[in-house]
Scaffold this motif. Structure first.
Motif, PDB file in Angstrom:
ATOM      1  N   GLN A   1       0.367   0.668  -4.314  1.00 27.42           N
ATOM      2  CA  GLN A   1      -0.537  -0.293  -4.962  1.00 27.42           C
ATOM      3  C   GLN A   1      -1.938  -0.193  -4.352  1.00 27.42           C
ATOM      4  OE1 GLN A   1       0.830  -3.757  -6.651  1.00 27.42           O
ATOM      5  NE2 GLN A   1       2.776  -3.776  -5.559  1.00 27.42           N
ATOM      6  N   LYS A   2      -2.913  -0.541  -5.183  1.00 22.30           N
ATOM      7  CA  LYS A   2      -4.303  -0.490  -4.707  1.00 22.30           C
ATOM      8  C   LYS A   2      -4.623  -1.770  -3.929  1.00 22.30           C
ATOM      9  CE  LYS A   2      -6.034   2.146  -8.604  1.00 22.30           C
ATOM     10  NZ  LYS A   2      -6.307   1.926 -10.006  1.00 22.30           N
TER      11      LYS A   2
ATOM     12  N   SER B   1      -7.087  -3.669  -4.293  1.00 26.72           N
ATOM     13  CA  SER B   1      -7.522  -4.734  -5.222  1.00 26.72           C
ATOM     14  C   SER B   1      -6.303  -5.434  -5.847  1.00 26.72           C
ATOM     15  CB  SER B   1      -8.439  -4.170  -6.306  1.00 26.72           C
ATOM     16  OG  SER B   1      -7.846  -3.066  -6.933  1.00 26.72           O
ATOM     17  N   GLU B   2      -5.253  -4.676  -6.138  1.00 24.52           N
ATOM     18  CA  GLU B   2      -4.040  -5.279  -6.726  1.00 24.52           C
ATOM     19  C   GLU B   2      -3.332  -6.155  -5.678  1.00 24.52           C
ATOM     20  OE1 GLU B   2      -2.990  -1.595  -9.792  1.00 24.52           O
ATOM     21  OE2 GLU B   2      -2.210  -1.549  -7.768  1.00 24.52           O
TER      22      GLU B   2
ATOM     23  N   THR C   1     -14.755  -0.628  -6.485  1.00 23.02           N
ATOM     24  CA  THR C   1     -13.597  -1.061  -7.268  1.00 23.02           C
ATOM     25  C   THR C   1     -14.029  -1.156  -8.732  1.00 23.02           C
ATOM     26  OG1 THR C   1     -12.771  -2.218  -5.352  1.00 23.02           O
ATOM     27  CG2 THR C   1     -11.869  -2.910  -7.470  1.00 23.02           C
TER      28      THR C   1
ATOM     29  N   LEU D   1       0.853  -1.209   0.000  1.00 18.66           N
ATOM     30  CA  LEU D   1       0.000   0.000   0.000  1.00 18.66           C
ATOM     31  C   LEU D   1       0.877   1.242   0.000  1.00 18.66           C
ATOM     32  CD1 LEU D   1      -2.855  -0.492   2.650  1.00 18.66           C
ATOM     33  CD2 LEU D   1      -3.170  -0.063   0.217  1.00 18.66           C
TER      34      LEU D   1
ATOM     35  N   SER E   1     -16.373   7.190  -1.054  1.00 18.22           N
ATOM     36  CA  SER E   1     -15.722   5.965  -1.536  1.00 18.22           C
ATOM     37  C   SER E   1     -16.375   5.461  -2.822  1.00 18.22           C
ATOM     38  CB  SER E   1     -15.803   4.879  -0.459  1.00 18.22           C
ATOM     39  OG  SER E   1     -15.244   5.372   0.734  1.00 18.22           O
TER      40      SER E   1
ATOM     41  N   SER F   1     -14.245  -1.790  -2.260  1.00 18.31           N
ATOM     42  CA  SER F   1     -13.722  -0.468  -2.636  1.00 18.31           C
ATOM     43  C   SER F   1     -12.223  -0.438  -2.376  1.00 18.31           C
ATOM     44  CB  SER F   1     -14.414   0.604  -1.786  1.00 18.31           C
ATOM     45  OG  SER F   1     -13.875   1.865  -2.057  1.00 18.31           O
ATOM     46  N   ASN F   2     -11.532   0.384  -3.141  1.00 21.30           N
ATOM     47  CA  ASN F   2     -10.112   0.618  -2.847  1.00 21.30           C
ATOM     48  C   ASN F   2      -9.955   1.792  -1.888  1.00 21.30           C
ATOM     49  OD1 ASN F   2      -8.611  -1.375  -4.231  1.00 21.30           O
ATOM     50  ND2 ASN F   2      -9.134  -0.407  -6.177  1.00 21.30           N
ATOM     51  N   ASP F   3     -11.057   2.454  -1.580  1.00 22.57           N
ATOM     52  CA  ASP F   3     -11.014   3.589  -0.648  1.00 22.57           C
ATOM     53  C   ASP F   3     -11.306   3.079   0.765  1.00 22.57           C
ATOM     54  OD1 ASP F   3     -10.662   5.376  -2.821  1.00 22.57           O
ATOM     55  OD2 ASP F   3     -12.824   5.275  -3.220  1.00 22.57           O
TER      56      ASP F   3
END
Ligand code: FO1
Length: 311
Positions: free
Chosen positions: A106-107, A109-110, A174, A102, A171, A129-131
């Motif tokens: 990187q997100k 999800s990744e 994804t 992080l 938010s 969510s990535n948020d």
């Protein structure tokens, strides 16, 4: 493709059953119980799915890695620091690697995809969510506690007045979720806590909009049997949100999102005699939904695949 919305420690049982019976599975995981602890980003619901499918989950506790040691936690307690959250030594690996990734930009999800590949899991696990947004408990004395603090540090003993999803308005879902939902044959809401596991996903604004349009292929599995939570504090949180903590309250809560709900056979009489007439757009299905053994996990998965795959 079958998509499953999952969160908490109960959802993995259904995910595990379906994963054995059907190969094209996507899990959309709750992220609102994520939190920072000792500078590490902890994502309990994502990890429960990864460990569960990777066959290393501590099934007795429902979280963490089986056979893990807790030397870090013991020692941090000995020096007088906070030790209320059970971070196991092996489990720490995940939090340390995730936090490093992080911080490298990187997100989530990744990072989740990276772990899915590391554990050779032929499924997609997508964080909702990535948020960062989080479930907070508002206490009667008007304090805001993160869900983990309320449930684990204070053992759920503080009187509650409300529950909110802090920062949900800012938010986004994804990116891949829109396409995934549209391409799914069915979208299953696992038998998780409606307020703290499934609620945070379906209340993300864009998720909410899409899922309502796709309600014909949504299948909700009840987390309640005979008006009692199969496990965990569903009733406490439903009450806090002014939702009747019963089968009827649950149906009411989900009625705008689904046209198919699966309940225990034990609830068939009550639903057929008293409730279903008020919900003409919902098809009610009854089977054994308790998944306390691997064969029962598979049995429910098979039931769904044979009866609800072609909605
Ligand atoms: N649940 C507990 O009741 N006590 C714990 O100490 C605890 C530690 C923990 C560590 C890693 C992890 O991935 C999950 C952990 N959980 C613990 C479970 C977690 O709090 C809940 O399952 C979810 O947050 C509910 O969505």
């Amino acid at each position: 493709m079958i998509t499953i919305l999952a969160g908490g420690t109960g959802s993995i049982k259904l995910v595990r059953g379906l994963y054995k019976e059907y190969k094209d599975i996507t899990v959309i995981s709750n992220v609102a119980d994520n939190f920072w602890f000792y500078g590490l980003y902890i994502c309990p619901d994502i990890d429960t799915i990864i460990y569960g499918l990777g066959n290393i989950l501590d099934k007795k506790k429902g979280w963490g890695i089986k056979g893990d040691s807790f030397n870090f936690l013991k020692h941090i307690k000995e020096i007088g620091e906070e030790s209320w959250f059970g971070l196991g030594d092996k489990d720490l690996t995940t939090h340390i690697v995730r936090t490093k990734m992080l911080k490298e930009g990187q997100k989530l999800s990744e990072i989740t995809e990276y772990f899915t590949k590391k554990y050779n899991l032929p499924v997609r696990i997508i964080p909702a969510s990535n948020d960062h947004y989080e479930t907070r408990i508002i206490t009667k004395s008007n304090k805001e506690l993160h869900l983990q603090e309320f449930w684990i540090k204070y053992k759920g003993s503080v009187p509650i007045s409300d529950i909110i999803y802090h920062n949900i308005g800012k938010s986004q879902i994804t990116q891949s979720i829109n396409e995934i939902l549209h391409n799914s044959k069915i979208i299953i809401f696992a038998p998780g806590n409606p307020i703290t596991s499934i609620g945070p996903i379906i209340n993300l604004a864009s998720f909410n909009k899409i899922i309502k349009l796709l309600k014909k292929k949504v299948v909700v599995i009840s987390p309640l049997i005979s008006n009692k939570a199969i496990s965990g504090p569903s009733e406490i949180y439903m009450k806090a949100k002014n939702i009747e903590p019963t089968i009827k309250g649950l149906i009411d809560f989900y009625s705008e999102f689904t046209t198919n709900m699966i309940f225990s056979k034990k609830d068939k009489k009550e639903i057929q005699e008293k409730i279903c007439k008020n919900y003409p757009n919902i098809n009610f299905h009854f089977t054994n939904i308790l998944m306390d053994t691997p064969s029962k996990e598979k049995r429910l998965a098979k039931y769904i695949i044979s009866n609800l795959l072609d909605l």
